[in-house]
Design an enzyme around this catalytic site. Sequence first.
Site, PDB file in Angstrom:
ATOM      1  N   ASP A  73       0.815  -1.208   0.000  1.00 15.14           N
ATOM      2  CA  ASP A  73       0.000   0.000   0.000  1.00 15.14           C
ATOM      3  C   ASP A  73       0.853   1.264   0.000  1.00 15.14           C
ATOM      4  O   ASP A  73       0.457   2.295  -0.547  1.00 15.14           O
ATOM      5  CB  ASP A  73      -0.928   0.003   1.221  1.00 15.14           C
ATOM      6  CG  ASP A  73      -2.092  -0.968   1.066  1.00 15.14           C
ATOM      7  OD1 ASP A  73      -2.332  -1.430  -0.070  1.00 15.14           O
ATOM      8  OD2 ASP A  73      -2.743  -1.284   2.073  1.00 15.14           O
ATOM      9  N   GLY A  74       2.024   1.198   0.618  1.00 14.17           N
ATOM     10  CA  GLY A  74       2.904   2.367   0.633  1.00 14.17           C
ATOM     11  C   GLY A  74       3.321   2.779  -0.763  1.00 14.17           C
ATOM     12  O   GLY A  74       3.366   3.978  -1.086  1.00 14.17           O
ATOM     13  N   ARG A 175      -4.837  18.937  24.157  1.00 13.39           N
ATOM     14  CA  ARG A 175      -3.491  18.626  24.650  1.00 13.39           C
ATOM     15  C   ARG A 175      -3.307  17.138  24.400  1.00 13.39           C
ATOM     16  O   ARG A 175      -3.980  16.303  25.017  1.00 13.39           O
ATOM     17  CB  ARG A 175      -3.363  18.950  26.140  1.00 13.39           C
ATOM     18  CG  ARG A 175      -3.655  20.393  26.485  1.00 13.39           C
ATOM     19  CD  ARG A 175      -3.590  20.623  27.973  1.00 13.39           C
ATOM     20  NE  ARG A 175      -2.209  20.583  28.456  1.00 13.39           N
ATOM     21  CZ  ARG A 175      -1.883  20.401  29.732  1.00 13.39           C
ATOM     22  NH1 ARG A 175      -2.826  20.179  30.629  1.00 13.39           N
ATOM     23  NH2 ARG A 175      -0.611  20.394  30.094  1.00 13.39           N
ATOM     24  N   THR A 188      -8.334   2.511   7.435  1.00 12.97           N
ATOM     25  CA  THR A 188      -7.853   1.168   7.780  1.00 12.97           C
ATOM     26  C   THR A 188      -6.334   1.150   7.957  1.00 12.97           C
ATOM     27  O   THR A 188      -5.723   0.080   7.979  1.00 12.97           O
ATOM     28  CB  THR A 188      -8.254   0.146   6.691  1.00 12.97           C
ATOM     29  OG1 THR A 188      -7.835   0.628   5.403  1.00 12.97           O
ATOM     30  CG2 THR A 188      -9.755  -0.068   6.679  1.00 12.97           C
ATOM     31  N   ALA A 189      -5.734   2.331   8.086  1.00 13.04           N
ATOM     32  CA  ALA A 189      -4.286   2.417   8.244  1.00 13.04           C
ATOM     33  C   ALA A 189      -3.945   2.943   9.641  1.00 13.04           C
ATOM     34  O   ALA A 189      -4.403   2.401  10.645  1.00 13.04           O
ATOM     35  CB  ALA A 189      -3.702   3.299   7.140  1.00 13.04           C
ATOM     36  N   TYR A 190      -3.167   4.007   9.726  1.00 11.93           N
ATOM     37  CA  TYR A 190      -2.694   4.552  11.002  1.00 11.93           C
ATOM     38  C   TYR A 190      -3.868   4.926  11.909  1.00 11.93           C
ATOM     39  O   TYR A 190      -3.845   4.694  13.119  1.00 11.93           O
ATOM     40  CB  TYR A 190      -1.817   5.767  10.719  1.00 11.93           C
ATOM     41  CG  TYR A 190      -0.990   6.261  11.868  1.00 11.93           C
ATOM     42  CD1 TYR A 190      -0.580   5.412  12.890  1.00 11.93           C
ATOM     43  CD2 TYR A 190      -0.588   7.592  11.924  1.00 11.93           C
ATOM     44  CE1 TYR A 190       0.200   5.876  13.938  1.00 11.93           C
ATOM     45  CE2 TYR A 190       0.191   8.064  12.967  1.00 11.93           C
ATOM     46  CZ  TYR A 190       0.581   7.210  13.973  1.00 11.93           C
ATOM     47  OH  TYR A 190       1.352   7.675  15.005  1.00 11.93           O
ATOM     48  N   SER A 191      -4.914   5.498  11.326  1.00 19.14           N
ATOM     49  CA  SER A 191      -6.093   5.893  12.090  1.00 19.14           C
ATOM     50  C   SER A 191      -6.711   4.710  12.826  1.00 19.14           C
ATOM     51  O   SER A 191      -7.145   4.828  13.980  1.00 19.14           O
ATOM     52  CB  SER A 191      -7.126   6.540  11.157  1.00 19.14           C
ATOM     53  OG  SER A 191      -8.347   6.762  11.807  1.00 19.14           O
ATOM     54  N   LEU A 192      -6.773   3.559  12.157  1.00 15.92           N
ATOM     55  CA  LEU A 192      -7.349   2.361  12.776  1.00 15.92           C
ATOM     56  C   LEU A 192      -6.526   1.932  13.984  1.00 15.92           C
ATOM     57  O   LEU A 192      -7.074   1.555  15.029  1.00 15.92           O
ATOM     58  CB  LEU A 192      -7.412   1.233  11.751  1.00 15.92           C
ATOM     59  CG  LEU A 192      -8.065  -0.077  12.203  1.00 15.92           C
ATOM     60  CD1 LEU A 192      -9.532   0.148  12.541  1.00 15.92           C
ATOM     61  CD2 LEU A 192      -7.932  -1.145  11.119  1.00 15.92           C
TER      62      LEU A 192
END
Length: 294
Positions: A73-74, A175, A188-192
């Site tokens: 995917d990258g 904060r 479905t990537a970093y957020s997940l």
Amino acid sequence: METEFNTIALIGKPDHEGANQTLVALYNHIVGLGLRVVIERRVGEQLRLDQAELLEMVELGERADLAIVVGGDGNMLGAARVLARFDVAVVGVNRGNLGFLTDLSPDSFEQPLERLLAGDYQAEQRFLLETQVHRHGQLKASNTAMNEAVLHPGKIAHMIEFEVYINGHFMYSQRADGMIVATPTGSTAYSLSAGGPILTPNLNAITLVPMFPHTLSCRPIVIDADSQVKLVLAPNNKTEQMLISCDGHVSLAVQPGDEIHINKSPYKLKLLHPRGHNYFEVLRSKLGWGSKLF
């Protein structure tokens, strides 16, 4: 072979033996079909194909009708940020790990690819985000992201302070260790990993996910993708050099007092899938969800 794609670009994963083998197999197969093939220069120089035409990524966007990206995917994200500007259709061959965006198998791509070239495919549009850094009212840097834009303190985890505005309206002060602003593609990537929700690709929405917020009441929020998101860094932040990262590939430097503007990009990626592609089947496969009980 009759096809709507007159020129096909091959894009790969540099210094990856398996990906290079797949690229050579793709090149020979597509040329054997009587179609024109061009290869991204950086990886093409490693393939030792004497007759191959090598081009820079922007030139591929100007010349190609279809791009085949071999890797994970990258690699797809890196190609998408360039090719979306040129309305080039893209399909992926998975030589990575999860591969949410890469459908074709490197071991059996021939028949699915031929069907796709013959017009038997499903197409969808994936939107990108445009991220801008403003300092003292002036634009200092910008870039696009297909997955997410992430505000973070750089190499060392450190609490930072900032305010969040949606369409010019103050939402809250924060904060936290940072903020993830993700598209449905990036959900479905970093957020997940940070506890954000999964957004189906057809949604015109983005999600804001605080990173380790210093209050338990703060939760991810989903907003309309046409909203204007503004992050304002507190002038008294102790961390002088912070970053806003686009897809984890491109980092823009931000300083205390800067404003980060995140908007939906006017460009979209045209992603092709083999006929029968099912997003929920992909989720079950990649995330290990349970199968039907009866």
